[in-house]
Motif scaffolding. Structure first.
Motif, mmCIF file in Angstrom:
data_model
loop_
_atom_site.group_PDB
_atom_site.id
_atom_site.type_symbol
_atom_site.label_atom_id
_atom_site.label_comp_id
_atom_site.label_asym_id
_atom_site.label_seq_id
_atom_site.Cartn_x
_atom_site.Cartn_y
_atom_site.Cartn_z
ATOM 1 N N LEU A 51 2.562 -2.061 -16.317
ATOM 2 C CA LEU A 51 3.547 -2.510 -15.321
ATOM 3 C C LEU A 51 4.100 -1.328 -14.535
ATOM 4 O O LEU A 51 4.220 -1.376 -13.309
ATOM 5 C CB LEU A 51 4.697 -3.250 -16.008
ATOM 6 C CG LEU A 51 4.479 -4.687 -16.447
ATOM 7 C CD1 LEU A 51 5.740 -5.216 -17.105
ATOM 8 C CD2 LEU A 51 4.103 -5.566 -15.263
ATOM 9 N N TYR A 52 4.441 -0.282 -15.261
ATOM 10 C CA TYR A 52 5.045 0.903 -14.646
ATOM 11 C C TYR A 52 3.934 1.889 -14.281
ATOM 12 O O TYR A 52 3.984 3.059 -14.608
ATOM 13 C CB TYR A 52 6.037 1.530 -15.634
ATOM 14 C CG TYR A 52 6.929 2.603 -15.086
ATOM 15 C CD1 TYR A 52 7.706 2.411 -13.941
ATOM 16 C CD2 TYR A 52 7.035 3.833 -15.731
ATOM 17 C CE1 TYR A 52 8.535 3.398 -13.461
ATOM 18 C CE2 TYR A 52 7.865 4.832 -15.265
ATOM 19 C CZ TYR A 52 8.608 4.613 -14.121
ATOM 20 O OH TYR A 52 9.445 5.608 -13.642
ATOM 21 N N ASN A 53 2.959 1.371 -13.590
ATOM 22 C CA ASN A 53 1.790 2.180 -13.234
ATOM 23 C C ASN A 53 2.169 3.218 -12.190
ATOM 24 O O ASN A 53 2.735 2.900 -11.137
ATOM 25 C CB ASN A 53 0.670 1.286 -12.706
ATOM 26 C CG ASN A 53 -0.561 2.081 -12.325
ATOM 27 O OD1 ASN A 53 -0.761 2.402 -11.164
ATOM 28 N ND2 ASN A 53 -1.372 2.438 -13.317
ATOM 29 N N GLN A 54 1.808 4.461 -12.471
ATOM 30 C CA GLN A 54 2.243 5.551 -11.617
ATOM 31 C C GLN A 54 1.631 5.495 -10.221
ATOM 32 O O GLN A 54 2.293 5.818 -9.227
ATOM 33 C CB GLN A 54 1.899 6.891 -12.289
ATOM 34 C CG GLN A 54 2.486 7.052 -13.688
ATOM 35 C CD GLN A 54 1.499 6.759 -14.794
ATOM 36 O OE1 GLN A 54 0.871 5.694 -14.797
ATOM 37 N NE2 GLN A 54 1.342 7.677 -15.741
ATOM 38 N N VAL A 55 0.363 5.115 -10.143
ATOM 39 C CA VAL A 55 -0.307 5.052 -8.843
ATOM 40 C C VAL A 55 0.342 3.976 -7.970
ATOM 41 O O VAL A 55 0.644 4.200 -6.794
ATOM 42 C CB VAL A 55 -1.812 4.771 -9.018
ATOM 43 C CG1 VAL A 55 -2.477 4.607 -7.659
ATOM 44 C CG2 VAL A 55 -2.470 5.897 -9.814
ATOM 45 N N ALA A 56 0.569 2.797 -8.541
ATOM 46 C CA ALA A 56 1.208 1.709 -7.793
ATOM 47 C C ALA A 56 2.630 2.082 -7.400
ATOM 48 O O ALA A 56 3.094 1.753 -6.305
ATOM 49 C CB ALA A 56 1.209 0.430 -8.631
ATOM 50 N N LEU A 57 3.315 2.782 -8.288
ATOM 51 C CA LEU A 57 4.691 3.200 -8.024
ATOM 52 C C LEU A 57 4.771 4.085 -6.788
ATOM 53 O O LEU A 57 5.582 3.848 -5.880
ATOM 54 C CB LEU A 57 5.237 3.939 -9.253
ATOM 55 C CG LEU A 57 6.637 4.536 -9.159
ATOM 56 C CD1 LEU A 57 7.674 3.438 -9.091
ATOM 57 C CD2 LEU A 57 6.900 5.448 -10.356
ATOM 58 N N VAL A 58 3.934 5.087 -6.731
ATOM 59 C CA VAL A 58 3.954 6.016 -5.600
ATOM 60 C C VAL A 58 3.487 5.325 -4.324
ATOM 61 O O VAL A 58 4.055 5.508 -3.244
ATOM 62 C CB VAL A 58 3.088 7.258 -5.908
ATOM 63 C CG1 VAL A 58 2.963 8.150 -4.671
ATOM 64 C CG2 VAL A 58 3.678 8.040 -7.077
ATOM 65 N N ARG A 59 2.437 4.493 -4.443
ATOM 66 C CA ARG A 59 1.887 3.828 -3.258
ATOM 67 C C ARG A 59 2.868 2.826 -2.666
ATOM 68 O O ARG A 59 3.058 2.767 -1.445
ATOM 69 C CB ARG A 59 0.577 3.118 -3.620
ATOM 70 C CG ARG A 59 -0.090 2.455 -2.413
ATOM 71 C CD ARG A 59 -1.312 1.636 -2.791
ATOM 72 N NE ARG A 59 -0.957 0.459 -3.589
ATOM 73 C CZ ARG A 59 -1.295 0.301 -4.853
ATOM 74 N NH1 ARG A 59 -1.981 1.246 -5.495
ATOM 75 N NH2 ARG A 59 -0.936 -0.786 -5.513
ATOM 76 N N GLU A 60 3.515 2.026 -3.516
ATOM 77 C CA GLU A 60 4.341 0.929 -3.014
ATOM 78 C C GLU A 60 5.774 1.345 -2.677
ATOM 79 O O GLU A 60 6.387 0.763 -1.779
ATOM 80 C CB GLU A 60 4.354 -0.207 -4.039
ATOM 81 C CG GLU A 60 2.976 -0.834 -4.252
ATOM 82 C CD GLU A 60 2.997 -1.980 -5.246
ATOM 83 O OE1 GLU A 60 4.096 -2.516 -5.524
ATOM 84 O OE2 GLU A 60 1.913 -2.335 -5.764
#
Length: 589
Positions: A382-391
């Protein structure tokens, strides 16, 4: 808020509902007297002052008891904003900051006033003083924590200690070597069990006395006397020998190749033995404290500093709790005021990556499903780093898989599907209960809300709770998850070992004793290793934390500073702050 503005707002709240401008409102002297809690004579004086200041138009009735007309010429927001600008123009920053928090100001107005404050802090120009002093202003969004080297744990306070105090040696991040500080040289025995420091002569504390080796010994002893969380660093010291005023010898029970790191860190900021630091912080650094209260910290250049005197004569640090900016604001009174292209813009800004990262901790001191590894693995997806930075973007510049950016850069990044998290959640035994996620006030709400939405997609109920960073431990006992940020010193090996072993920080506050003991065992022989060996061991400990999902790394961040073009000499110091001792102001042409 000045008296006239306060009277105007009170009358508007009492007699003009709903509020209308330029429309006469029927009133009597008696009703005004009751509202203002004063005599009819004083009412007339107040009305006259309000009319002179163009707040109202007053048309008195004929005779006592007859109806008069009161016309409001300004809106309430306008009156507050005008008062704010007047206070800023007079340099009454404390009063202007207080005005932002008045109950009469709605949230929209507060944001507008804060935006104006940010701009004026960045570019406000004042007349030069008779002494032609160069003054820098900074803003902070919270009150100052206690400045005590024995107990400091927050980055900003540690940064300030580095400006007020000095250590025996200093760490040079560019060369990864140590440079002389209060000690001009040092030596160790071949087995690294005896360390000797030779102190500079004629170094003065801010209160005037010359520093001696006794001050060094008593600074160390103070850590033990106060049971400082930092004493674990110095437990290998068996005996300290004071050999005259300018030589001190440390005898250790076992070799310590890490010893210089321990005497360049903030905890060993050398203090005078004859001053109670709990009431007055005295150091030997480039700046001394000339004023400190709940609103402002004033640092003045120390004329007798043993090193190079700072270019800036004074630094004012204003505290704006709950409304302060995330970006660092710098104002130069007396500097040339740059023409702003538009409201809200800045003259200059710099970005500088900080060591450390944003992350999420698991509270193992509280019972619940989060003790199951499968649950924490679901959180990891859920707390995926790639998705966090991208979104979310913003100052989140790269995904983090370590506190060290260069380690994170070596990771092979993936973005597992949320369906995989749903399967892990089911296997963990999760029954739909609420999971409380705590986040820092005015800092992590966007990230917390993002995680809550992603959790809802797989059936995980996340509730949010804000907390104040300086009072976190007691307030967070009910939360299963805690969002936090760790910014490391330039001396990253010291920063990491301190994070992993300091029992007063967030990590150990929420790990179970068995988990903390495991880390202690792994790091027991840390000081016996050379630099390369220590780096491998720290990497191993990070791997344990990562594999067990005790801590979920988030993103590496940029720190941003807003600057006036006249401000030069930009160097970052530890914790990613600008080194104010090296800043200087370019005179106006």
């Amino acid at each position: 808020m000045d008296t006239s503005t306060a009277h105007f707002i009170h009358l508007a709240r009492t007699f003009n509902i709903p509020f209308r401008i330029h429309e006469p409102v029927p009133v009597t002297i008696d009703s005004l007297s009751a509202a203002l809690c004063c005599t009819p004579r004083n009412v007339k004086f107040i009305l006259r002052r309000l009319e002179e200041n163009a707040f109202i138009h007053w048309k008195p009735g004929r005779g006592r008891g007859h109806t008069s007309e009161l016309t409001f010429l300004r809106g309430i927001d306008e009156a507050i904003e005008d008062n704010f600008q007047e206070l800023m123009g007079k340099g009454k920053i404390k009063e202007a900051i207080e005005l932002i928090g008045v109950t009469e100001a709605n949230e929209t107005l507060k944001e507008r006033l804060l935006s104006s404050l940010n701009i004026q802090m960045g570019f406000h120009s004042e007349a030069e003083t008779a002494s032609r002093q160069d003054v820098l202003r900074m803003m902070r969004g919270r009150r100052l924590e206690k400045l005590d080297p024995a107990f400091v744990i927050t980055a900003f306070e540690a940064y300030l200690l580095g400006q007020i105090c000095s250590t025996l040696v200093t760490y040079d991040a560019s060369t990864q070597t140590f440079l002389p500080g209060l000690a001009h040289t040092w030596e160790s025995s071949e087995d690294y069990k005896i360390w000797v420091f030779f102190l500079r002569k004629s170094v003065r504390f801010h209160h005037g006395r010359v520093m001696t080796s006794r001050d060094v010994k008593e600074t160390l002893q103070r850590l033990f006397d106060l049971n400082s969380p930092a004493i674990w660093n110095y437990e290998d010291i068996e005996h300290v020998s004071v050999e005259g005023d300018h030589c001190i010898r440390f005898h250790l029970r076992r070799p310590n190749l890490f010893f210089l790191h321990l005497f360049s860190c903030m905890h060993m900021s050398i203090l005078p033995y004859d001053v109670d630091i709990r009431t007055e912080l005295i150091g030997t650094g480039p700046y001394r404290i000339s004023d400190l209260n709940e609103d402002v910290l004033v640092l003045s250049a120390f004329e007798q500093y043993y090193g190079i005197r700072p270019h800036l004569d004074r630094v004012d640090i204003w505290f704006v709790p709950d409304h302060g900016p995330n970006e660092r604001q710098y104002e130069l009174p007396g500097a040339y005021r740059m023409k702003l292209p538009s409201e809200g813009s800045v003259t200059n800004s710099i970005n500088y990556p900080a060591l450390g990262c944003k992350y999420m901790l698991v509270n193992f001191r509280k019972k619940g499903v989060h003790h199951q590894l499968a649950f924490r693995q679901a959180l990891r997806i859920l707390y995926n780093q790639v998705a966090l930075v991208r979104e979310l973007g913003g100052n989140r510049i790269t995904p983090a898989d370590s506190f060290l950016p260069w380690k994170s850069a070596q990771s092979d990044w993936t973005e597992p599907p949320l369906e995989q998290a749903r399967e892990l959640l089911a296997s963990s035994g999760y029954q739909g209960e609420s999971i409380l996620l705590a986040y820092t006030v005015h800092k992590d709400l966007e990230e917390a809300d993002w995680l809550k939405r992603r959790g809802a997609e797989i059936g995980l109920r996340i509730e949010l709770q804000s907390y104040i960073q300086s009072h976190a431990k007691d307030a967070l006992s009910s939360a299963e998850l805690i969002m936090a940020e760790e910014i490391l010193e330039d001396d990253w090996q010291w920063g990491l070992i301190n994070y992993f072993r300091n029992k007063s920080n967030y990590l150990h506050a929420y790990l179970e004793p068995a988990q903390s003991s495991l880390l202690d065992r792994e790091l027991e022989d840390f000081t016996l290793l050379n630099g390369e060996g220590r780096a491998e061991l720290l990497d191993k400990v990070e791997g344990i934390i990562r594999d067990h999902c005790w801590l979920l790394y988030g993103s590496h961040v940029n720190k941003r500073a807003q600057l006036n073009h006249s401000l030069l000499g930009l160097h970052t110091s530890s914790f990613g702050f600008l080194d104010i001792s090296k800043l200087w102001i370019k005179p106006a042409h």
